[in-house]
Design a protein around this motif. Structure first.
Motif, PDB file in Angstrom:
ATOM      1  N   LEU A   1      55.445 -10.571 -27.671  1.00 56.77           N
ATOM      2  CA  LEU A   1      56.047 -10.772 -28.989  1.00 56.77           C
ATOM      3  C   LEU A   1      56.826  -9.507 -29.356  1.00 56.77           C
ATOM      4  O   LEU A   1      56.252  -8.550 -29.862  1.00 56.77           O
ATOM      5  CB  LEU A   1      54.965 -11.034 -30.049  1.00 56.77           C
ATOM      6  N   THR A   2      58.109  -9.515 -29.097  1.00 52.24           N
ATOM      7  CA  THR A   2      58.925  -8.351 -29.425  1.00 52.24           C
ATOM      8  C   THR A   2      59.567  -8.536 -30.796  1.00 52.24           C
ATOM      9  O   THR A   2      59.883  -9.653 -31.195  1.00 52.24           O
ATOM     10  CB  THR A   2      59.996  -8.095 -28.346  1.00 52.24           C
ATOM     11  N   LEU A   3      59.726  -7.437 -31.512  1.00 56.40           N
ATOM     12  CA  LEU A   3      60.314  -7.495 -32.851  1.00 56.40           C
ATOM     13  C   LEU A   3      61.824  -7.267 -32.825  1.00 56.40           C
ATOM     14  O   LEU A   3      62.465  -7.291 -33.873  1.00 56.40           O
ATOM     15  CB  LEU A   3      59.629  -6.465 -33.753  1.00 56.40           C
ATOM     16  N   GLU A   4      62.377  -7.053 -31.637  1.00 57.21           N
ATOM     17  CA  GLU A   4      63.815  -6.815 -31.504  1.00 57.21           C
ATOM     18  C   GLU A   4      64.403  -7.726 -30.438  1.00 57.21           C
ATOM     19  O   GLU A   4      63.837  -7.875 -29.356  1.00 57.21           O
ATOM     20  CB  GLU A   4      64.069  -5.356 -31.135  1.00 57.21           C
TER      21      GLU A   4
ATOM     22  N   PHE B   1      53.967 -14.843 -37.942  1.00 59.37           N
ATOM     23  CA  PHE B   1      54.184 -15.660 -36.758  1.00 59.37           C
ATOM     24  C   PHE B   1      52.908 -16.417 -36.432  1.00 59.37           C
ATOM     25  O   PHE B   1      51.824 -15.823 -36.385  1.00 59.37           O
ATOM     26  CB  PHE B   1      54.581 -14.769 -35.573  1.00 59.37           C
ATOM     27  N   GLN B   2      53.025 -17.721 -36.221  1.00 61.07           N
ATOM     28  CA  GLN B   2      51.852 -18.533 -35.896  1.00 61.07           C
ATOM     29  C   GLN B   2      51.621 -18.556 -34.395  1.00 61.07           C
ATOM     30  O   GLN B   2      52.536 -18.824 -33.627  1.00 61.07           O
ATOM     31  CB  GLN B   2      52.036 -19.965 -36.400  1.00 61.07           C
ATOM     32  N   ILE B   3      50.388 -18.261 -33.990  1.00 63.47           N
ATOM     33  CA  ILE B   3      50.038 -18.384 -32.578  1.00 63.47           C
ATOM     34  C   ILE B   3      49.214 -19.653 -32.387  1.00 63.47           C
ATOM     35  O   ILE B   3      48.423 -20.028 -33.257  1.00 63.47           O
ATOM     36  CB  ILE B   3      49.292 -17.148 -32.028  1.00 63.47           C
ATOM     37  N   GLU B   4      49.436 -20.316 -31.267  1.00 64.65           N
ATOM     38  CA  GLU B   4      48.763 -21.576 -30.977  1.00 64.65           C
ATOM     39  C   GLU B   4      48.003 -21.539 -29.660  1.00 64.65           C
ATOM     40  O   GLU B   4      47.233 -22.449 -29.381  1.00 64.65           O
ATOM     41  CB  GLU B   4      49.784 -22.708 -30.955  1.00 64.65           C
TER      42      GLU B   4
END
Length: 170
Positions: A135-138, A71-74
């Motif tokens: 940032l949840t994975l579900e 996942f890219q964070i900006e």
């Protein structure tokens, strides 16, 4: 602009201490209450608030979509006048991205870290800690959020000058 990978590491109190507290009952002391029917794990973290006419509030954040890795964070944000806690309500795993400060106005882009909660751990970002939004994975996951409620600007955002990918190669 270059891209840098940030490897996710396990979430422990020792590795997260510069950013806040890990909220978990594992390996913590408790005392019995309610005629011995309940174990109280007392004051696992303390909320921090400053400013006039403010309070500590409890909310539920409901995430509709799961975050796909990498996942890219900006960007990163911080709350200069209060701590912010995230506690998963369904024991779902989530990714915590934090950064040490470079100075009073921005994070240090060379010191960004990513941690993975095992689903039984929450976090409390200390007042002023740079972090990425949840940032949840579900998908369809709920988090109890404890933070400062009140007047004034309590969210600083910083646009990162480089691309950072959150990866989990473990």
């Amino acid at each position: 602009m270059y891209e840098k990978n940030i490897q996710i590491q396990p979430l422990t109190q020792e590795s997260f201490a510069s950013f806040g507290d890990v909220i978990q009952k594992e390996n913590k002391d408790f005392f019995p209450i309610n005629n011995g029917l309940t174990e109280r794990y007392h004051a696992l973290s303390l909320a921090q608030v400053s400013g006039d006419n403010v309070a500590v509030g409890m909310s539920i954040f409901h995430n509709l979509a799961a975050t796909e890795l990498p996942f890219q964070i900006e960007m990163l944000e911080r709350h200069p006048y209060g701590s912010q806690s995230f506690i998963p309500l369904q024991q779902q795993k989530f990714v915590i991205v934090v950064a040490l400060p470079f100075d009073e106005t921005r994070p240090d882009e060379q010191q960004i870290y990513a941690f993975l909660s095992n689903g039984k751990q929450g976090v409390n970002y200390h007042q002023g800690v740079w972090h990425h939004p949840l940032l949840t994975l579900e998908a369809n996951s709920d988090f109890l959020v404890i933070d400062r409620i009140g007047g004034g600007q309590n969210c600083d955002m910083y646009q990162l000058s480089n691309h950072f990918m959150i990866v989990n190669d473990r």
